[in-house]
Structures are given as structure tokens and as C-alpha cells.
Design an enzyme around this catalytic site. Sequence first.
Site, PDB file in Angstrom:
ATOM      1  N   ASP A  72       0.845  -1.193   0.000  1.00  0.00           N
ATOM      2  CA  ASP A  72       0.000   0.000   0.000  1.00  0.00           C
ATOM      3  C   ASP A  72       0.882   1.245   0.000  1.00  0.00           C
ATOM      4  O   ASP A  72       2.034   1.221   0.438  1.00  0.00           O
ATOM      5  CB  ASP A  72      -0.965   0.000   1.176  1.00  0.00           C
ATOM      6  CG  ASP A  72      -0.278  -0.008   2.530  1.00  0.00           C
ATOM      7  OD1 ASP A  72       0.739  -0.714   2.679  1.00  0.00           O
ATOM      8  OD2 ASP A  72      -0.742   0.705   3.452  1.00  0.00           O
ATOM      9  N   GLU A 136      -0.032  -0.803   5.776  1.00  0.00           N
ATOM     10  CA  GLU A 136       1.046  -0.272   6.606  1.00  0.00           C
ATOM     11  C   GLU A 136       0.978   1.235   6.706  1.00  0.00           C
ATOM     12  O   GLU A 136       1.248   1.806   7.754  1.00  0.00           O
ATOM     13  CB  GLU A 136       2.408  -0.691   6.037  1.00  0.00           C
ATOM     14  CG  GLU A 136       3.584  -0.467   6.991  1.00  0.00           C
ATOM     15  CD  GLU A 136       4.202   0.913   6.900  1.00  0.00           C
ATOM     16  OE1 GLU A 136       5.013   1.275   7.776  1.00  0.00           O
ATOM     17  OE2 GLU A 136       3.881   1.660   5.941  1.00  0.00           O
TER      18      GLU A 136
END
Length: 381
Positions: A72, A136
Site C-alpha cells: 500500500d 502499513e
Amino acid sequence: MTEIDPVDLTADLVRCPSVTPADEGALEVLHGLLEATGFDCVWADRGGIRNLLARWGKKGHARTFGFNGHTDVVPVGDVASWSVPPFGAEIRDGVMYGRGTTDMKSGVAAFVAAAIDFVRTSPPDGAILLAITGDEEGDAVDGTRALLDHMAKAGERMSVCLVGEPTCPDRMGDMIKIGRRGSMNIQISLTGKQGHAAYPHRALNPLPAMMRLMDRLASHELDQGTEHFDPSSLAIVTVDTGNPATNVIPAECSAGVNIRFNDAHDSKSLTAWIKQEVAKIETEFGVKSRLQVKVSGESFLTPPGPLSALVSQAVIAETGVTPVLSTSGGTSDARFVKDHCPVVEFGLVGRSMHQVDENVEIAHIRQLKAIYTRIMRDYFG
């Protein structure tokens, strides 16, 4: 046997616009590649977040080398400010541009490519475990935490772990992270009594109380640093009343404080100190208080030893640079992994991460794959 090109894989990942918490196919790219090359892959999704666990070798092997990373990315911001398409993975003069090129799709591509080629050419006496999350950059509640929870239930365990975050401040190879400071956010509200500014004796103004409290917190020396950590810091990040009037004393004032703390403290001791200071203000000024505390992570240290030496030796061999062992910077998912096994972090130069026109040198991606390959070879060999 054709080797996996980490540059091509980085480009494939960057072209997936996986702005946290969306995946947009990034982990599917990795799943298909790893499964096709002999890795046992399982999804450890939770809370709508995609998480991929891929293992080569026997489950529960006493020598299991782990890699951790995320696919991400942060939002691109103002697209008009970019000189290239943010998810185009364009290459110019030996540099690839795009969101996630540095943080950290190139790191994931490097360790995935290294792991695949390593087990195909030099099958180790042990196992390799890749724990890759799509959560994250956000709240990180259902990312690496979910992977570790899944592993605990499934009997999977890493002996050691390397997190592939960008760690080098200036040049390739100059820093390994062996720990991280803790981080916590405290929201404080003080309530008094609203009144007319011309008659302050009829009101109870929470602003002087808040100013006194903020001064005490900001001027307090938490520590002078420890053996492996810089001094802890406290930053006032906001003070607000939401008061548009010039002739009204507000009833409430709020403030936000962020603390980055070393291993001289934990979140409980710091919370107790904040509560003690707030209680003093209540007594002195007669205001009422409310506190909200959110802990992003505790400080931790993997003491210099076999794991950091293993990574350092590989970095020196591939770059000629002797890395500094550091605990600087913000938080990372290593704060979760440290409760599972010894963990260090090593990755690319991070100067452009989260910036407009984020970019990575093509040569550095290939160099990172070589470093990761050498680490595995030395670990198992």
C-alpha cells in the site's frame, strides 16, 4: 532458467494504484508469481485488508528466514504537481518514477525476486517466509498484525526477519535500522465556563490553563538519550478552541501532543506523567479535563548481534559501504514483528518517499536484490 527482474516487478506493482487501504491487484501480482514458482501462498485477509503469506520449504522449520513489507502507498496529493503519471512507472535516465517506487514496492519486488531465484538455484536447508501486507501506511490494524496472528494459529514462525523499508538517508548501504522509537498521541481537553470577555471574573477561561500545561510539557526534558537512541521528544501539534468570536471566553480548549520516545520509557509511564501534569492544572485553575491516548507502538531494540552483522556484511560486500546501526526515524511494521522474532530493517535510499515525483534509481533496485540474495545465502550457508 530466467531470473526474475526486480525492476519489471517494481513497475508492475507501481502500476497498481494501491493507495491505502486499497490493493488494486498489487498483491495478486505477487501471489500469481510466487505460486507459479513453487511457494505455498495463503491469504491472511482481515477487516477488508489483503495480506499475503508465502512460504518455501517446510512449515515450522527451525531455520526460517522471513521478509516483511507492504504494497500500500500514501495518496499522491495534487496530481497536477507531478511531472509524470503517479502510477505510470515511467523510467527516465535510469530512474523510475511513481508512487511507491521507494516506499516500498521496489523493496518488496527485490526480496520477492531474490527469494524466488535463490530457492530455484540454491535450495536451502530451511524455509523462507514472505509476509506482505496492504495495510502499513494507514492504521496498520489489520496488516502485519493480522499476518502474525494468522501465523501463530497456523504454526508458522520466522526465526529472524528483515523488513525491507527504505532505511538509507543519503547513499545505498549507509544505514540499517535495529530498532525504532515508540510513538503516542495524546488529545487533551480542558473545560471551564463560557462568558463575556468584558467580565472575565464571571467566566472560567481554559486557555491560560492550557497554555501553562503546554509550556510545562514542552519544556520538560524527558531524557538525554540512551546507548542506542537519541533523546525522546515531545511536540505540541495543535491547540484549538473553535471560537470565532472576539468577545467570548470559550468554555473549552483542546490540544494535541505527539511523543516519540526511546527505551528509557514506555507508553504507560508517559501516560502516567501526562495525567499527573493535567491533574496539577485542574487543581491550580479549577478546570475539568478529558484525555485520549493512542499508542502507535512501543520503542524496541534488536541489540547488535548475529542478525545485524549478517545484514551488514552483505551490504558491505555488495556496496562497499559500512552501514550505521540506527534507531532513527518514525515507526514501521518492525514494531509488530519484534514480538515474534529478532528483526532488523534494510532497504533503499528514502529521500523521495511520500513526495511528489517519488522515484528510485534502477541500479539500486538490482543492487538491493543482490544484497538480499547474499543475506539468504550467508544465513543458510
